[in-house]
Write a protein that holds these residues in place. Structure first.
Motif, short mmCIF file in Angstrom:
data_model
loop_
_atom_site.label_atom_id
_atom_site.label_comp_id
_atom_site.label_asym_id
_atom_site.label_seq_id
_atom_site.Cartn_x
_atom_site.Cartn_y
_atom_site.Cartn_z
N UNK A 20 0.83 -1.21 0.00
CA UNK A 20 0.00 0.00 0.00
C UNK A 20 0.86 1.27 0.00
N UNK A 21 2.18 1.09 -0.13
CA UNK A 21 3.09 2.24 -0.17
C UNK A 21 4.38 1.84 -0.85
N UNK A 22 5.12 2.84 -1.28
CA UNK A 22 6.45 2.65 -1.85
C UNK A 22 7.33 3.76 -1.30
N UNK A 23 8.60 3.45 -1.01
CA UNK A 23 9.45 4.44 -0.36
C UNK A 23 10.90 4.26 -0.74
N UNK A 24 11.71 5.30 -0.43
CA UNK A 24 13.15 5.25 -0.67
C UNK A 24 13.84 6.04 0.42
N UNK B 224 17.66 1.09 -1.41
CA UNK B 224 16.96 1.17 -2.68
C UNK B 224 15.46 1.33 -2.48
N UNK B 225 14.80 1.82 -3.51
CA UNK B 225 13.35 1.93 -3.46
C UNK B 225 12.70 0.57 -3.24
N UNK B 226 11.58 0.55 -2.49
CA UNK B 226 10.92 -0.73 -2.20
C UNK B 226 9.44 -0.50 -1.88
N UNK B 227 8.66 -1.54 -2.16
CA UNK B 227 7.25 -1.52 -1.78
C UNK B 227 7.14 -2.03 -0.35
#
Length: 213
Positions: A141-145, A150-153
């Motif tokens: 329900x989110x994605x972040x960096x 590294x970027x990840x869900x």
């Protein structure tokens, strides 16, 4: 010596000399001058043959300039004033996309500065451990960096990228970027939201596709 004998000797000598003279004259005649064909040798014309193309030394020519492959790089976006997006908590900045499909924030007040978004994630996004049940994979329900990761869900149990108190966030227009410290986010109408760190990590997400690095 008698007169008759002397006369005979003189006659014989004269005859011998006459024969020798004829013989010498004959030798000169038989040693004829070489014919014109041999003595008047016409010097052959010196011709310079043109070497084959593969053997000729080609004159240096200016090499044709082959344009290098053009890499498509998005034009630099104009940065907005972070004060217009500041939240009530220290080090927080919030925004929403013009389509309102994603609500995002840059949070720099804690030990781990993070940029992330809540929204309608693409169906192709990988499942992640549930926030309340890590052993059960669930849709993110989110994605972040962060600067070091590294970027990840993720599956966030609390709406961390919505403004506190439920107040609506300010829209970040297409083609504009919000930068706070070493984190930057911008929105493109076709690609979606992109957030990156100066360390080289990031994500791009829309409701149909994504990329994390």
């Amino acid at each position: 010596m008698s007169l008759s004998v002397r006369a005979v000797l003189l006659l014989t000598t004269a005859l011998l000399m006459t024969g020798c003279a004829g013989s010498v004259s004959g030798s000169a005649d038989t040693a004829a001058a070489p014919s014109t064909a041999f003595s008047a040798t016409t010097p052959s014309k010196t011709t310079t043959s043109t070497p084959p193309t593969s053997m000729r030394s080609a004159a240096p020519s200016t090499p044709s300039v082959v344009p290098s492959a053009v890499t498509s790089v998005p034009a630099r976006t104009r940065e907005v004033d972070p004060q217009h997006y500041a939240g009530t908590a220290a080090g927080s900045s919030y925004f929403t996309t013009p389509s309102t499909k994603f609500h995002c924030a840059i949070l720099t007040g804690g030990d781990l500065p993070t940029a992330g978004c809540h929204g309608q994630m693409p169906e192709s996004a990988p499942e992640v451990p549930g926030s309340g049940a890590p052993d059960i994979p669930v849709p993110p329900n989110a994605v972040e960096v962060t600067g070091s990761r590294s970027g990840q869900f993720i599956s966030a149990g609390d709406p961390r990228y919505y403004p506190l108190g439920g107040s609506p966030a300010t829209v970040l227009p297409y083609g504009r970027s919000l930068r706070v410290n070493d984190l930057t986010c911008h929105v493109e109408e076709t690609a979606g939201v992109t957030c990156t760190s100066d360390a080289g990590h990031g994500f791009t997400v829309s409701d149909r596709k994504f990329r994390v690095w």
